[in-house]
Design an enzyme around this catalytic site. Structure first.
Site, PDB file in Angstrom:
ATOM      1  N   THR A 830      -1.136 -36.311 -10.261  1.00  0.00           N
ATOM      2  CA  THR A 830      -2.382 -35.528 -10.282  1.00  0.00           C
ATOM      3  C   THR A 830      -3.058 -35.547 -11.643  1.00  0.00           C
ATOM      4  O   THR A 830      -4.271 -35.359 -11.731  1.00  0.00           O
ATOM      5  CB  THR A 830      -2.105 -34.079  -9.875  1.00  0.00           C
ATOM      6  N   CYS A 831      -2.277 -35.748 -12.705  1.00  0.00           N
ATOM      7  CA  CYS A 831      -2.882 -35.788 -14.044  1.00  0.00           C
ATOM      8  C   CYS A 831      -3.917 -36.897 -14.140  1.00  0.00           C
ATOM      9  O   CYS A 831      -4.912 -36.775 -14.858  1.00  0.00           O
ATOM     10  CB  CYS A 831      -1.810 -36.000 -15.105  1.00  0.00           C
TER      11      CYS A 831
END
Length: 865
Positions: A830-831
């Protein structure tokens, strides 16, 4: 145009260079002297030697204010010398024999000036001359320069007198081409003077005296003469010395004391402005230095009629007439041509000189907020400046409107010549400041801005800078769009540190999300939170910005969960919340409101949409604004309807006490009803047609303001902890429209567009034409709105997109081809907005895998070890 060395020996040069300065100290000078000798400067000032002519006899001594001169003496044994009268700005031309005593010279001065001998002190080379000594013993030679000062000043700062006298003498010897003058020694003398003048413990009156000596001995004139020298080393030395003077004053003196240097900087500006080009770098430096000295001081009428015996007044008083020419100079340059001709430094100078002038106009006794334009020609003072400033505003407004129209055209053609555009906002701010001085001018300014609002919005989005003041435009935020208002707010919020800097670390147990988050955030120092956050869930592998985004979403959902009794959802819109008046059931409720304020500010700072919206009544209170009847419609529809009926009811019926109301409000508190008086003895005041409006206003005030005042105050305090202070906190909410805050905190309300999703997605390992990619988007198209949100959350830790959709995210999204077995589920980073899945052999298998991760309890968690 640059001057040659011989110009320094030309009488007309001295007439042009110093006549204004001489008139300042000698009001009898009504016209420029015909020759330099008319000034009666000492030899180190004029550079002339009267070797062939002796001075007038003492009995017929001349002064700089006199038009009559005695014939020169032909006696070769007499000494020709000058006596500079510091207090009157005049110079006496005297002569005497070597054996004459100093006392005789004092008596001759008394004959000419009327100053009692006992009040006189003669200074030569920094030393006071004793009465009993002869001229020969005092080593006074032909063309020597003496200084006459008052009795109380005779022994003040003798070192400074001597040092500057030697400095000026050395400079004029350089100008005359004499050999044997060491350039390093000249520089050392100025450095020594600055060391005594700008040291931290220097007293203000000593600083003024030192600078007065510097001016009285004509050191600025000497340095400018040296700067105009055709000899390269002389010119370079002069430039270095003037720059050193300006820099030492700025770095060595505190701001209030620094302004004492303004008269010296002003003199440098005048001398350089007359002898060098206006685009000369040294002139620009001196002008900028002068601007920084005067921008924060009060100025007034001209000081030319002040008592020149007042040493400190002479040094610190700067008049409107002194600095207005610089405003005119910069404004004229600004309006030349079709583009902006000012550099960023010149724009800063323009603002610096305008500030004290605007203050002086506002300080006028007859100034009542605005100058009445029809009457500005009969104002008691500053009439010329006030008229010129008004005309200047018209010229600037016309120029800027054309420039902003050109921006709009170039934006449409995508031909952005934006090298000058970053100055426009600063110029517009100063123009609006001028417009505020005149009746009707500010409306005219904003009417013109309305015509070019698209360009104004573009400037704010692209060129607005952190730390600059944009309060001038917030009152007219209707001219801006959401993106430009949002950008202004983001500039008010702290800047997030990079990943390599120290961050505030949190390790949270999901089962204790709210309580542990409360401990980490509420106990931290605000400066640590502003720096950035590092978030990790207990027993989970994932870390980084994606986990932080998930934490923001989850903790905000908990804070605003009505079951936690901190906030109440609006009946008409369950996404909107306002503080719960009954929150005090929890003894820690006020600390939790402060915690909530910090979290919301941090969410805005990190640009995370958390799916929460404020009720209008809550938003307005945070902005420091009043609440009206229409503002409460969503928060309590029944209450709104009741108030509306009271106001709309027939007055006759109301006056018949059909309502049976008094000035009280019944509230439910912990399951029981409580009657609260809206003011003292309110229970005995009947509501009628005349006071019903007041009654409704008091009801609203109590229901939505008074009852939650502590909660709102604590929330605002927590928000202010992050943004810096309460003023910025209110400014953030004043800058935004109500709907803007919805967009920044909640995110877009539009359905997630699959087409927009595709446009902002890139591939690694897959090609857009691969069957797996085709199947993926086909499956996403078939998903429900909630499934798409869960997939988006799994992919990015965001359930809500920015108002501008996927284009508003910080980067593109990515689909990566993994080498995992096909029986594994997709994974995500998700980063980096990255989803990964293997090359599933069929669309059915891919659908099954995606259906699993789009279940809310799966997609909203990163899993455990």
């Amino acid at each position: 145009m640059k001057r040659k060395l011989e110009d320094f020996y030309d009488d007309d040069f001295f007439t042009e260079l110093d006549f204004i300065r001489m008139r300042k100290y000698n009001p009898n000078l009504n016209s420029a002297p015909a020759t330099a000798s008319s000034y009666n400067f000492p030899d180190q000032i004029t550079g002339h030697h009267n070797c062939n002519n002796s001075a007038p006899t003492a009995s017929t001594a001349s002064t700089s204010g006199s038009s009559q001169h005695s014939p020169p003496s032909l006696d070769p044994d007499r000494i020709h010398f000058f006596v500079r009268m510091i207090s009157q700005g005049k110079t006496l031309v005297l002569n005497g024999k070597p054996e004459d005593k100093v006392k005789l010279i004092h008596e001759k001065i008394q004959t000419v000036t009327g100053i009692p001998v006992i009040e006189q002190r003669l200074i030569y080379q920094g030393k006071q001359l004793q009465w009993e000594h002869s001229l020969a013993e005092c080593m006074i030679r032909n063309d020597a320069g003496l200084h006459l000062v008052g009795r109380m000043r005779s022994t003040e700062h003798p070192q400074v007198w001597q040092l500057i006298d030697h400095l000026v003498s050395a400079i004029f010897r350089l100008c005359k081409g004499e050999t044997g003058v060491c350039l390093e020694e000249v520089e050392a003398m100025l450095v020594a003077f600055l060391g005594m003048t700008t040291k931290k413990d220097v007293q203000v009156n000593h600083l003024a005296s030192h600078l007065n000596i510097f001016q009285s001995l004509c050191a600025p004139t000497a340095l400018v003469m040296l700067y105009m020298s055709p000899v390269k080393c002389n010119k370079e030395l002069a430039e270095k010395l003037i720059r050193t003077f300006m820099l030492s004053c700025k770095t060595g003196l505190q701001k209030p004391v620094y302004s004492q240097c303004a008269p010296v900087a002003l003199e440098f500006c005048k001398l350089l402005g007359r002898s060098a080009a206006r685009d000369d770098p040294l002139y620009s430096l001196c002008r900028s230095s002068l601007g920084s000295m005067v921008e924060d001081i009060r100025i007034g009428r001209s000081s030319r009629n002040h008592n020149h015996d007042d040493f400190s007044n002479r040094m610190c008083v700067i008049a409107v007439e002194d600095i207005f020419p610089f405003v005119t100079e910069l404004a004229n340059k600004l309006t030349e041509g079709s583009r902006i001709n000012l550099s960023l430094n010149e724009v800063r100078d323009f603002a610096a000189f305008l500030r004290p002038i605007k203050g002086a106009i506002k300080d006028l006794p007859d100034f009542e907020g605005r100058v009445p334009v029809p009457l500005m020609y009969i104002l008691p003072c500053y009439d010329d400046e006030i008229k010129l400033l008004y005309l200047m505003l018209f010229e600037l407004l016309e120029k800027m409107r054309k420039c902003l129209e050109r921006i709009k055209g170039e934006m449409a053609m995508e031909e952005k010549e934006d090298d000058e555009w970053d100055q426009y906002l600063a110029i517009l701010k100063e123009m609006r400041g001028i417009a505020k001085l005149y009746q009707g001018a500010e409306d005219m300014f904003w009417s013109n801005m309305k015509l070019v609002d698209v360009s104004l919005q573009y400037l704010i989005i692209v060129y607005a800078k952190r730390g600059e003041d944009y309060k001038w435009i917030i009152g007219h935020k209707h001219l801006l769009d959401f993106e430009s208002r949002r950008n202004l707010v983001m500039l008010m919020l702290p800047e997030i540190k990079g990943e390599d800097e120290e961050l505030h670390e949190m390790l949270i147990d999901r089962s204790q999300l709210l309580s542990e988050s409360f401990n980490y955030i509420s106990k931290a120092k605000p400066e640590n939170l502003r720096g950035g956050l590092f978030m990790e869930f207990n027993n989970e592998e994932a870390t980084g910005p994606g986990v932080l985004r998930e934490w923001f979403f989850l903790v905000c959902q908990e804070i605003f969960n009505p079951q936690n009794a901190l906030f109440v959802a609006c009946p008409n819109d369950r996404r909107r919340f306002f503080p719960n008046p009954a929150s005090k059931v929890d003894p820690l409720h006020l600390r939790y409101f402060k915690f909530a304020g910090r979290v919301i500010a941090l969410a805005l700072m990190h640009k995370v949409q958390v799916g929460i919206m404020f009720d209008r009544t809550f938003f307005l209170q945070l902005a420091g604004m009043n609440i009206s009847l229409e503002d409460i419609k969503d928060a309590d529809p029944y209450f709104y309807s009741s108030c509306k009926q009271i106001l709309d009811m027939d007055p006759i019926i109301v006056d018949q006490d059909a309502l049976g109301l008094t000035f009280v409000h019944e509230v439910e508190e912990l399951g029981s009803m409580k009657v609260v008086e809206l003011f003292a003895n309110g229970k005995n005041i009947v509501v009628n047609s005349r006071n019903r409006k007041e009654y409704v206003e008091l009801l609203i005030q109590h229901r939505f303001v008074t009852s939650v005042a502590n909660q709102v105050a604590k929330f605002a305090k927590g928000f202010a902890d992050i943004v810096g202070d309460e003023k910025i906190q209110k400014l953030v909410f004043k800058t935004l429209e109500f709907e803007d805050h919805d967009g920044m905190l909640h995110g877009s309300e539009n359905m997630i567009s699959v087409e927009d999703w595709k446009v902002h997605t890139e591939y690694n390992g897959y090609k857009e034409t691969d069957p797996q990619i085709y199947w993926f988007w086909k499956i996403v198209e078939e998903m429900t709105t909630e499934q798409r949100k869960v997939l988006l959350f799994f992919w990015t830790s965001l359930k809500h997109l920015p108002l501008d959709g996927f284009g508003g995210l910080s980067s593109k999204l990515y689909i990566y081809k993994s080498n995992d077995p096909i029986d594994l589920l997709p994974s995500s980073h998700t980063c980096f907005y990255r989803i990964c899945f293997p090359s599933y052999p069929s669309m059915a298998l891919m659908r099954q895998r995606l259906n699993i991760i789009t279940q809310d309890h799966v997609g909203c968690s990163f899993g455990t070890w």
